[in-house]
Design an enzyme around this catalytic site. Structure first.
Site, PDB file in Angstrom:
ATOM      1  N   CYS A  41       0.869  -1.177   0.000  1.00 53.00           N
ATOM      2  CA  CYS A  41       0.000   0.000   0.000  1.00 53.00           C
ATOM      3  C   CYS A  41       0.907   1.229   0.000  1.00 53.00           C
ATOM      4  CB  CYS A  41      -1.006  -0.008   1.152  1.00 53.00           C
ATOM      5  SG  CYS A  41      -0.309   0.143   2.792  1.00 53.00           S
ATOM      6  N   CYS A 100      -4.547  -0.899  -1.907  1.00 55.96           N
ATOM      7  CA  CYS A 100      -4.834   0.527  -1.919  1.00 55.96           C
ATOM      8  C   CYS A 100      -5.659   0.860  -3.153  1.00 55.96           C
ATOM      9  CB  CYS A 100      -3.536   1.327  -1.889  1.00 55.96           C
ATOM     10  SG  CYS A 100      -2.288   0.725  -3.045  1.00 55.96           S
ATOM     11  N   CYS A 147       3.050   0.580  -8.314  1.00 55.60           N
ATOM     12  CA  CYS A 147       3.791  -0.544  -7.751  1.00 55.60           C
ATOM     13  C   CYS A 147       4.769  -1.093  -8.789  1.00 55.60           C
ATOM     14  CB  CYS A 147       2.814  -1.630  -7.316  1.00 55.60           C
ATOM     15  SG  CYS A 147       3.599  -2.961  -6.413  1.00 55.60           S
TER      16      CYS A 147
END
Length: 156
Positions: free
Chosen positions: A11, A85, A93
């Site tokens: 996250c 998230c 990411c």
């Protein structure tokens, strides 16, 4: 030899949702999975998360946060990277090397909850409970798939 599936939860700050997901996977799937968590911009563990996790018997007191990019630099390998998230953050990411399944789960961010202390804790409990249910379903699905795969192998 460790045959556990390695799962990384990511996250933004590694201060709430990813920490809860990691803890629940260790609790419910520790025999099958190895769990870690990290953040895109690691922060400080959310004290409200620590408090609501203690309510369900999981103590995160003093657990450090870590950066997903540090894990990438260390050459860590995972079977799956699960973002917990919003979509925009999930897209930031990094891509890990190897065969990695990317899974996106969306949960509200406890760091943005406002109101009285009790209202904030209640909203954080709701997120905790949603994550716990998602992890239980994930473990159950993986268990059913493993059983099916083993049964298929035995029929060959």
């Amino acid at each position: 030899m460790n045959n556990k599936h390695k799962i990384l939860f990511v996250c933004i700050h590694n201060s709430a949702r990813s920490q809860m997901a990691e803890a629940f996977l260790k609790k419910y799937g520790g025999d099958t999975f190895e769990a870690e968590s990290a953040g895109l911009e690691p922060g400080i563990l959310n004290p409200n998360v620590v408090e609501v996790m203690k309510e369900v018997g999981i103590d995160l007191t003093g657990k450090p946060t870590q950066a997903v990019f540090d894990l990438l630099k260390q050459g860590r390998k995972y079977n799956a990277v699960v973002t917990v998230c919003d979509k925009e953050a999930a897209e930031r990411c990094p891509v890990f090397p190897g065969v990695v399944k990317r899974i996106a789960w969306s949960f509200k961010d406890p760091s943005v909850f406002t109101g009285t202390k009790e209202a904030i804790l209640q909203h954080t409990r709701e997120v905790r409970d949603e994550i716990e249910q998602q992890i239980k379903a994930f473990v159950q699905e993986a268990s059913a798939l493993s059983y099916w795969m083993a049964d298929t192998e035995s029929r060959k």
